[in-house]
Design an enzyme around this catalytic site. Sequence first.
Site, PDB file in Angstrom:
ATOM      1  N   GLN A 134       0.866  -1.253   0.089  1.00 41.25           N
ATOM      2  CA  GLN A 134      -0.027   0.145  -0.100  1.00 41.25           C
ATOM      3  C   GLN A 134       0.904   1.188  -0.214  1.00 41.25           C
ATOM      4  OE1 GLN A 134      -3.429  -0.723   2.401  1.00 41.25           O
ATOM      5  NE2 GLN A 134      -4.315   1.397   2.369  1.00 41.25           N
TER       6      GLN A 134
ATOM      7  N   SER B  55       3.853  -6.703   2.502  1.00 42.61           N
ATOM      8  CA  SER B  55       2.562  -6.469   3.469  1.00 42.61           C
ATOM      9  C   SER B  55       1.605  -6.977   2.355  1.00 42.61           C
ATOM     10  CB  SER B  55       2.086  -5.164   3.657  1.00 42.61           C
ATOM     11  OG  SER B  55       0.820  -5.125   4.506  1.00 42.61           O
ATOM     12  N   LEU B  56       0.437  -6.182   1.715  1.00 43.06           N
ATOM     13  CA  LEU B  56      -0.508  -6.823   0.621  1.00 43.06           C
ATOM     14  C   LEU B  56       0.310  -7.459  -0.563  1.00 43.06           C
ATOM     15  CD1 LEU B  56      -1.248  -5.072  -2.090  1.00 43.06           C
ATOM     16  CD2 LEU B  56      -1.795  -3.297  -0.413  1.00 43.06           C
TER      17      LEU B  56
ATOM     18  N   ARG C 148      -9.622  -8.745   3.456  1.00 47.98           N
ATOM     19  CA  ARG C 148      -8.478  -8.357   4.202  1.00 47.98           C
ATOM     20  C   ARG C 148      -8.523  -6.553   4.217  1.00 47.98           C
ATOM     21  NH1 ARG C 148      -3.176  -6.240   3.432  1.00 47.98           N
ATOM     22  NH2 ARG C 148      -1.379  -7.169   4.802  1.00 47.98           N
TER      23      ARG C 148
ATOM     24  N   HIS D 251      -0.501  -3.202  10.931  1.00 46.79           N
ATOM     25  CA  HIS D 251       0.631  -4.023  11.481  1.00 46.79           C
ATOM     26  C   HIS D 251       0.956  -3.690  13.145  1.00 46.79           C
ATOM     27  CE1 HIS D 251       1.258  -5.835   7.636  1.00 46.79           C
ATOM     28  NE2 HIS D 251       1.226  -4.613   7.156  1.00 46.79           N
TER      29      HIS D 251
ATOM     30  N   GLN E 203      -0.052 -11.801   9.893  1.00 43.75           N
ATOM     31  CA  GLN E 203       0.696 -10.680   8.833  1.00 43.75           C
ATOM     32  C   GLN E 203      -0.295  -9.352   9.333  1.00 43.75           C
ATOM     33  OE1 GLN E 203      -0.279  -9.125   5.604  1.00 43.75           O
ATOM     34  NE2 GLN E 203       1.469  -9.745   4.287  1.00 43.75           N
TER      35      GLN E 203
END
Length: 314
Positions: free
Chosen positions: A11, A92-93, A117, A198, A247
Amino acid sequence: MRKIAFLFPGQGSQAVGMGKDIYENYEEAKNIYDTADEVLGKNITTLCFEGPEEDLKQTVNTQPCIVTTSIALMEALRSELNIIPDYTAGHSLGEYCAMFTAGVMSLETTLRLIQKRADLMGATKGGSMAAILNASEDVLKAGLEEGNKVGYVDVANYNSPSQVVITGDENAVKAAGEYILANGARRVVPLAVSGAFHSKFMKIAGEEFASYIADAELNDSSIPVITNVDAQPTMDAEDFRVKMPRQIYSSVYWTQTIQKMVEEGVDTFIEIGPGKVLSGLNKKIAPEATVYNVFDKASLESTVAALKELMAQV
């Protein structure tokens, strides 16, 4: 023989117009966008190509749009060059693109999971994040201790040896940032995010996601995915099922991920997706490695030409 890794961004890499020329020039890429529109029941294609930016930067849209664009770019690359990476990873994503590349999930499953998500993370409000540039480990640790006197603060991302992102209660992030800046950091940059990604604030989202993916069809991977939560090679389907919810609320060990791949002999990285964020981080983590970018038609063509030349030398 060179060892190659595919990297996928997270992101913040989004931009209005991303993927448009790939869509127009590669049937493989067009199919990915058309499938995303159909599976998710919303116009991912329009959001990516036309925005508006205000809509594109909302987490519920950003995540599926980046994943769709990254996978479309990857499929366009593979249509031009039969290349199988030795390792893959995503920030991440971006880890969902890495798992798709490694055969862990079908395209439809990948899209459905990343949308769920995004919905869960986007709905979790409160908290803030800040990027810390050029702070020593000792100062970072002391800053976190200072912030934790006010509230909760932790490290969200270990992005490079010179950049980490902190996350948590707004006042705690502010206090930690002020201490770190006063004690030698080059800069502390508050991030424009909707919540404390996170961090433990995302624990409920992670637990809900675990329930959602309990029955998702996952496969063992065909190549190792270096996962964010531990910077370790992962191939077992059930390990992915455990790590994916974690995660969401755990630190992203990106520096350690790249270092692990270098230890395993990777010397060539290909960042596939909008922007060049990961390539910039790579120069700080593994400056000796070769890095290519695939983010539009021109960069894809130049990367393919360079890789063909590289392969001819082997």
